[in-house]
Write an enzyme that holds these catalytic residues in place. Structure first.
Site, PDB file in Angstrom:
ATOM      1  N   TYR A 111       5.313  -9.028   4.277  1.00  4.26           N
ATOM      2  CA  TYR A 111       4.933 -10.215   3.519  1.00  4.26           C
ATOM      3  C   TYR A 111       5.904 -11.360   3.803  1.00  4.26           C
ATOM      4  CZ  TYR A 111       1.902  -7.256   0.640  1.00  4.26           C
ATOM      5  OH  TYR A 111       0.923  -6.388   0.200  1.00  4.26           O
ATOM      6  N   TYR A 150       2.524  -0.404   5.532  1.00  2.00           N
ATOM      7  CA  TYR A 150       3.973  -0.474   5.451  1.00  2.00           C
ATOM      8  C   TYR A 150       4.506   0.640   4.535  1.00  2.00           C
ATOM      9  CZ  TYR A 150       2.819  -3.047   1.151  1.00  2.00           C
ATOM     10  OH  TYR A 150       2.287  -3.433  -0.056  1.00  2.00           O
ATOM     11  N   ARG A 160       1.804   2.456   2.229  1.00  2.00           N
ATOM     12  CA  ARG A 160       0.647   1.774   1.677  1.00  2.00           C
ATOM     13  C   ARG A 160      -0.392   1.573   2.774  1.00  2.00           C
ATOM     14  NH1 ARG A 160      -0.384  -1.017  -2.352  1.00  2.00           N
ATOM     15  NH2 ARG A 160      -2.171   0.362  -2.132  1.00  2.00           N
ATOM     16  N   HIS A 163      -4.122  -3.425   3.239  1.00  2.00           N
ATOM     17  CA  HIS A 163      -4.876  -3.924   2.091  1.00  2.00           C
ATOM     18  C   HIS A 163      -4.689  -5.425   1.929  1.00  2.00           C
ATOM     19  CE1 HIS A 163      -0.837  -3.007   0.521  1.00  2.00           C
ATOM     20  NE2 HIS A 163      -1.047  -3.995  -0.327  1.00  2.00           N
ATOM     21  N   HIS A 165      -4.747  -8.282  -1.292  1.00  2.00           N
ATOM     22  CA  HIS A 165      -4.761  -8.478  -2.746  1.00  2.00           C
ATOM     23  C   HIS A 165      -5.773  -9.556  -3.127  1.00  2.00           C
ATOM     24  CE1 HIS A 165      -0.971  -6.197  -3.439  1.00  2.00           C
ATOM     25  NE2 HIS A 165      -0.697  -6.614  -2.209  1.00  2.00           N
TER      26      HIS A 165
END
Length: 247
Positions: A111, A150, A160, A163, A165
């Protein structure tokens, strides 16, 4: 400006039993913020059945194009994809003018946030966030880079799945939905501790976007379809039902 409430207007009450348990030890970061007592259902008031009205001119021309909206000196790295679908209410009716906000990791699973210290590479041309309004049919669409998976410090080797959000603002505050979209065919989905607390496989599949070959952009992008239902028996699940808010 807010959506007007009709006389006697009230949304269907949530079936909290269909959501994941608030206390989920396998999802360790949720434990300290999980309510231990049963939530209390309250009758909805004007505060719950109204919501802000968003105007197209409040959004930028590239807000729904995550490939271009943070580009500085080139294109972001990764697989280009289109994500599209419909936002509907508890009775299957289109939710018009709903604000759909999205944010995600880049192609390496990182991110753009100062607290993300994963060793995945930063991409100077990818911001990882966007927003759009649904049209008269409740339809939305955006372009982006497929995010990478990640690792996270839940257990020694937890990862994870890839994906995106979502945060959706509909006709009333009780329709507010924050969730995650996953990708068809990702083997990490079925090993994820967060998804492991979802009560049924059918509900997990409601969070998975299916590849949509009819919406491919030739020689450019693959496409995924992700429809969203706000409230009701076919509601798209919350990311984690631990907020303790009014039901």
């Amino acid at each position: 400006m807010t959506h007007a409430a009709a006389p006697g207007d009230e949304f269907m009450m949530r079936d909290t039993a269909s959501h994941p348990a608030a206390y989920a030890p396998a999802y360790k970061t949720s434990v300290l913020r999980s309510p231990r007592n049963a939530l209390i259902s309250l009758q909805q008031s004007l505060t719950e059945v109204t919501a802000p009205v968003f105007r197209p001119e409040e959004l930028g021309p590239l807000d729904n194009d995550l490939i271009m909206n943070a580009s500085k000196d080139g294109l972001p790295i990764g697989e280009r994809i289109v994500v599209h679908g419909y936002v509907r209410d508890q009775f299957g009716r289109p939710v018009r003018n709903a604000l759909v906000e999205v944010w995600q990791a880049n192609a390496s699973g990182r991110y753009r946030h100062k607290k993300d210290q994963y060793i995945g590479a930063m991409d100077p041309n990818f911001g990882g966030c966007g927003r759009m309004l649904t049209d008269e049919n409740g339809y939305y669409a955006y372009r982006t880079i497929r995010p990478g998976p990640y690792p996270w410090r839940n257990r020694v080797n937890d990862w994870r799945p890839a994906h995106i959000h979502y945060a959706i603002s509909g006709d009333g505050w009780v329709q507010r939905l924050i969730t995650q979209m996953y990708f068809e065919g990702d083997p990490l989905i079925w090993a994820c501790p967060i998804l492991g607390i979802v009560p049924s496989e059918e509900q997990i599949r409601g969070l998975i976007a299916m590849q949509d070959t009819s919406a491919f952009v030739p020689l450019d992008s693959r496409a995924y379809r992700f429809d969203i239902t706000l409230r009701g028996h076919r509601a798209t699940l919350f990311e984690n039902f631990v907020q303790g808010a009014k039901a």
